[in-house]
Design a protein around this motif. Sequence first.
Motif, PDB file in Angstrom:
ATOM      1  N   PRO A  18       0.884  -1.151  -0.072  1.00 40.60           N
ATOM      2  CA  PRO A  18       0.090   0.019  -0.053  1.00 40.60           C
ATOM      3  C   PRO A  18       0.679   1.289  -0.017  1.00 40.60           C
ATOM      4  O   PRO A  18       0.303   2.307  -0.219  1.00 40.60           O
ATOM      5  CB  PRO A  18      -0.715  -0.043   1.396  1.00 40.60           C
ATOM      6  CG  PRO A  18      -0.016  -0.893   2.178  1.00 40.60           C
ATOM      7  CD  PRO A  18       0.666  -1.945   1.260  1.00 40.60           C
ATOM      8  N   ARG A  21       4.652   3.290  -4.788  1.00 37.08           N
ATOM      9  CA  ARG A  21       4.208   4.038  -5.976  1.00 37.08           C
ATOM     10  C   ARG A  21       5.039   3.293  -7.246  1.00 37.08           C
ATOM     11  O   ARG A  21       6.168   3.071  -7.238  1.00 37.08           O
ATOM     12  CB  ARG A  21       4.691   5.486  -5.759  1.00 37.08           C
ATOM     13  CG  ARG A  21       4.287   6.034  -4.512  1.00 37.08           C
ATOM     14  CD  ARG A  21       2.854   6.358  -4.538  1.00 37.08           C
ATOM     15  NE  ARG A  21       2.278   7.186  -3.499  1.00 37.08           N
ATOM     16  CZ  ARG A  21       2.050   6.640  -2.110  1.00 37.08           C
ATOM     17  NH1 ARG A  21       2.322   5.341  -1.947  1.00 37.08           N
ATOM     18  NH2 ARG A  21       1.592   7.387  -1.095  1.00 37.08           N
ATOM     19  N   ALA A  27       1.780  -0.180 -12.784  1.00 36.71           N
ATOM     20  CA  ALA A  27       0.417  -0.596 -12.216  1.00 36.71           C
ATOM     21  C   ALA A  27      -0.585  -1.152 -12.995  1.00 36.71           C
ATOM     22  O   ALA A  27      -1.079  -1.875 -12.541  1.00 36.71           O
ATOM     23  CB  ALA A  27       0.195   1.131 -12.204  1.00 36.71           C
ATOM     24  N   HIS A 173     -12.404  11.026 -11.348  1.00 40.21           N
ATOM     25  CA  HIS A 173     -12.162   9.668 -11.792  1.00 40.21           C
ATOM     26  C   HIS A 173     -12.937   9.159 -12.702  1.00 40.21           C
ATOM     27  O   HIS A 173     -13.890   9.911 -13.406  1.00 40.21           O
ATOM     28  CB  HIS A 173     -12.678   8.751 -10.836  1.00 40.21           C
ATOM     29  CG  HIS A 173     -14.310   8.735 -10.164  1.00 40.21           C
ATOM     30  ND1 HIS A 173     -15.361   8.057 -10.900  1.00 40.21           N
ATOM     31  CD2 HIS A 173     -14.742   9.683  -9.225  1.00 40.21           C
ATOM     32  CE1 HIS A 173     -16.340   8.408 -10.485  1.00 40.21           C
ATOM     33  NE2 HIS A 173     -16.044   9.370  -9.384  1.00 40.21           N
ATOM     34  N   ARG A 212      -2.677  12.979  -5.652  1.00 40.28           N
ATOM     35  CA  ARG A 212      -2.368  11.311  -5.458  1.00 40.28           C
ATOM     36  C   ARG A 212      -3.235  11.077  -6.725  1.00 40.28           C
ATOM     37  O   ARG A 212      -4.250  11.463  -7.227  1.00 40.28           O
ATOM     38  CB  ARG A 212      -3.079  10.949  -4.160  1.00 40.28           C
ATOM     39  CG  ARG A 212      -2.371  11.307  -2.902  1.00 40.28           C
ATOM     40  CD  ARG A 212      -3.211  10.498  -1.771  1.00 40.28           C
ATOM     41  NE  ARG A 212      -4.388  11.065  -1.438  1.00 40.28           N
ATOM     42  CZ  ARG A 212      -4.704  12.032  -0.960  1.00 40.28           C
ATOM     43  NH1 ARG A 212      -3.709  12.965  -0.504  1.00 40.28           N
ATOM     44  NH2 ARG A 212      -5.721  12.834  -0.633  1.00 40.28           N
ATOM     45  N   THR A 214      -4.488   6.806  -8.440  1.00 41.90           N
ATOM     46  CA  THR A 214      -4.739   5.589  -7.971  1.00 41.90           C
ATOM     47  C   THR A 214      -5.321   4.806  -9.220  1.00 41.90           C
ATOM     48  O   THR A 214      -6.105   5.375  -9.756  1.00 41.90           O
ATOM     49  CB  THR A 214      -5.518   5.247  -6.625  1.00 41.90           C
ATOM     50  OG1 THR A 214      -5.039   6.072  -5.669  1.00 41.90           O
ATOM     51  CG2 THR A 214      -5.700   3.735  -6.398  1.00 41.90           C
ATOM     52  N   SER A 216      -7.096   1.124 -10.507  1.00 46.86           N
ATOM     53  CA  SER A 216      -7.877  -0.037  -9.924  1.00 46.86           C
ATOM     54  C   SER A 216      -8.829  -0.828 -10.915  1.00 46.86           C
ATOM     55  O   SER A 216      -8.819  -0.144 -11.712  1.00 46.86           O
ATOM     56  CB  SER A 216      -8.416   0.209  -8.905  1.00 46.86           C
ATOM     57  OG  SER A 216      -9.605   0.977  -8.680  1.00 46.86           O
ATOM     58  N   GLY A 222      -6.428  -0.910  -5.064  1.00 48.20           N
ATOM     59  CA  GLY A 222      -6.008   0.195  -5.729  1.00 48.20           C
ATOM     60  C   GLY A 222      -4.468   0.240  -5.562  1.00 48.20           C
ATOM     61  O   GLY A 222      -3.756  -0.180  -4.749  1.00 48.20           O
ATOM     62  N   LYS A 224      -1.168   2.582  -6.391  1.00 46.99           N
ATOM     63  CA  LYS A 224      -0.814   4.116  -6.283  1.00 46.99           C
ATOM     64  C   LYS A 224       0.253   4.328  -7.209  1.00 46.99           C
ATOM     65  O   LYS A 224       1.244   3.347  -7.490  1.00 46.99           O
ATOM     66  CB  LYS A 224      -0.437   4.381  -4.831  1.00 46.99           C
ATOM     67  CG  LYS A 224      -1.445   4.466  -3.845  1.00 46.99           C
ATOM     68  CD  LYS A 224      -0.574   4.804  -2.449  1.00 46.99           C
ATOM     69  CE  LYS A 224      -1.765   5.038  -1.510  1.00 46.99           C
ATOM     70  NZ  LYS A 224      -2.718   3.786  -1.125  1.00 46.99           N
TER      71      LYS A 224
END
Length: 233
Positions: A18, A21, A27, A173, A212, A214, A216, A222, A224
């Motif tokens: 968590p 980064r 990601a 988002h 920030r 994220t 997902s 999620g 980061k």
Amino acid sequence: MARNMTKRAKAAREGVDPAARHSIPDAVKLVKKNATSKFDETVELALNLGVDPRHADQMVRGMVNLPHGTGKSVRVAVFAKDAKADEAKAAGADIVGADDLAEQVQNGEIDFDRCIATPDMMSVVGRLGKILGPRGMMPNPKLGTVTADVTEAVKSAKGGQVEFRVEKAGIVHAGVGKASFAEDALVANVEAFVGAINRAKPSGAKGVFLKRATLSSTMGAGIKLETEALTQI
């Protein structure tokens, strides 16, 4: 069912640091790996921005064309008449009308996801603000959804155009594809969305704009993102 979803969610979060980064490509790999549901999960990007949208000069809103689309089928309604109505139908609009379409909307028949209008129809569409506005469907010239070029507007809406608008908490988002997409397609879509947000930075934004980020999937953990790299897109 709920127990299975909880187990799946817990499993998806195991192995995800968590505090870490990640670059966009890394990601994307993690998100795809954790998207283990039987359905094709949506890949979602959430950005926390350093703005207060209650102030007009800190509002972040606009449109972006995702190069590989969203993977979602979009139903488009167009308010137009005569030759422009024919043009909209030829471009692939799902619903085309004028006063008759306005009556359907007033009766609660909203069988579409996006709404476009020619300028001459805004006197009719304007009466639907209380219905379309809260749904984020009100045509807007600044977003290109009030236009005489209905062909381009319809094709953009169906081809992966995404509207974004910052929420009260400063969050933007959007769905940027499906877990079934190739990694490079998802990377390109994420970069396109982040680039559009950077270009939409309002004049009133002070301090750090992109705080920030994220990535997902619908049921996944999620992941980061490295925000410093995102500011360069």
